[in-house]
Scaffold this active site. Sequence first.
Site, PDB file in Angstrom:
ATOM      1  CG  ASP A  18      -2.111  -0.886   1.135  1.00  0.00           C
ATOM      2  OD1 ASP A  18      -2.448  -1.297   0.007  1.00  0.00           O
ATOM      3  OD2 ASP A  18      -2.700  -1.200   2.190  1.00  0.00           O
ATOM      4  NE  ARG A  39      -1.311   2.147  13.599  1.00  0.00           N
ATOM      5  CZ  ARG A  39      -0.516   1.482  12.773  1.00  0.00           C
ATOM      6  NH1 ARG A  39       0.689   1.948  12.484  1.00  0.00           N
ATOM      7  NH2 ARG A  39      -0.905   0.348  12.214  1.00  0.00           N
ATOM      8  CB  SER A  70      -4.695  -6.858   7.610  1.00  0.00           C
ATOM      9  OG  SER A  70      -4.308  -5.703   8.313  1.00  0.00           O
ATOM     10  CG  ASP A  94      -4.345   1.472  13.051  1.00  0.00           C
ATOM     11  OD1 ASP A  94      -4.318   1.592  14.295  1.00  0.00           O
ATOM     12  OD2 ASP A  94      -4.060   0.416  12.469  1.00  0.00           O
TER      13      ASP A  94
HETATM   14  N1  ARG Z   1      -7.613  -4.110  16.247  1.00  0.00           N
HETATM   15  C1  ARG Z   1      -6.394  -3.538  16.698  1.00  0.00           C
HETATM   16  C2  ARG Z   1      -6.555  -2.056  16.894  1.00  0.00           C
HETATM   17  O1  ARG Z   1      -7.489  -1.470  16.436  1.00  0.00           O
HETATM   18  C3  ARG Z   1      -5.233  -3.863  15.778  1.00  0.00           C
HETATM   19  C4  ARG Z   1      -5.205  -3.091  14.505  1.00  0.00           C
HETATM   20  C5  ARG Z   1      -4.073  -3.494  13.650  1.00  0.00           C
HETATM   21  N2  ARG Z   1      -3.841  -2.540  12.583  1.00  0.00           N
HETATM   22  C6  ARG Z   1      -3.647  -2.867  11.339  1.00  0.00           C
HETATM   23  N3  ARG Z   1      -3.504  -1.894  10.496  1.00  0.00           N
HETATM   24  N4  ARG Z   1      -3.615  -4.113  10.907  1.00  0.00           N
HETATM   25  O2  ARG Z   1      -5.750  -1.453  17.527  1.00  0.00           O
END
Ligand code: ARG
Length: 425
Positions: free
Chosen positions: A39, A120, A201, A149
């Site tokens: 990406d 983040r 992912s 995110d």
């Molecule tokens: N569900 C978790 C969260 O919202 C993990 C997210 C993982 N992020 C990703 N871009 N795969 O913090």
Amino acid sequence: MSDQTDHSPGSPAEFVTTSYEAHPDQVGRVLLLYSGGLDTSVMLHWIQQKYGAEVVALTVNLGQPKEDFEVVKGKAIDLGALACEVVDAREEFAAEYVLPAIKANALYGGGYPLFTALGRPLIAKLAVEYARKHGCDTIAHGCTGKGNDQVRIEATVATLAPELKVIAPVRNWQMGRQEEIEYCREHGIPVAGGTEAPPYSIDDNMWGRSSEGKSIEDLGSAPEPEVFQLVTRPEDAPDEPVEIELEFDRGRPIALDGEPMELVPLLERLTELGCRHGVGIVDHIEDRIVGLKVRDIYEVPAATIVLTAHKELEKLVCTSHQNLFKSQMDNQWSFLAYAGLWYEPLREDLDAYMDSVNAQVTGKIALKLYKGSATVIRRSSPNAVYDQELAGFSESGGLFSQQASPGFIELWSLQSRMAYRVRSR
Ligand code: ARG
């Protein structure tokens, strides 16, 4: 930069609804949060093409296992980045984000230790810092429109740097993975790991790893063994348990098996130990901030060990009133961190409370790691509210009086007894 615009799939978002989204005319130099994956690699090229903008890449090291940051940097430069900054933020992440989470026993939904959620705001803060350093007007990230995110990154940027704009091409463009690979072919961008769709992912750092999507979305199936790229499955873990002893000073883990260690190497060591013994696999149904309910598979060996030990020690040194109250504050803290409101003043208020309680959280906890479990087996603390002599637990003469027990029960149960009679009239 380039003035020949191409018209392959996806074009910059013309309509903006928020104060911080960039209109294409406003985009001159972009700070791209770059991971080296498909990406953000497509983005690096696409932003130059579609906006005629310059791109500075930023890659943040939060202790992602097995990442080669030199390779990532080389790729960014090959794709035309003016520069690629690789920032080692492991110590800051451990000290300013993971440690407060430990003090708050932070788990969202009872199972997720928030590793991504904690990372983040730090990544976004560094994006602001490096955007300013390189004279960028816009920050670009690779989040989709479905996840948490985007919330965490954009809320942080909009809070810290109202003068900067944001673009999130993956959220807007109409490309799926196949179109992205097609885009790479057309523009000579190398696709690492072949052109096969990766099954899940993934996101990871020193505090854990998550897998989402594809077969994991099928609630009727157990996760496939291939999901587990970090922690050994408990059934494959050694038959011999291992015992470890973790020492805390005012809530901070400071030594393993008597050997003083800094937080980053300590967490790395606990990750290894937990991985070997199958500790920290969490199969989690999660309520995202954006409303979706999803299933995540987490591999969180270090977090499982540290949080189990910390909570146990805290229970030992706190009164029953503190223990009851703190778990509610822990939940509040965890929710704020999950929900991307790192700069919400309430978090600072809560941190002050966490520090106050943790001033007592000093001592040692021993755990047995065995085929997926991390079980507390020994505890000691100079601050334990567990003093058999002081309480007079075994003999008379301490603060505890057995003779007082019946009087206590008489008054303790008074209202319940009255209500019972009134209701049976
Ligand atoms: N569900 C978790 C969260 O919202 C993990 C997210 C993982 N992020 C990703 N871009 N795969 O913090």
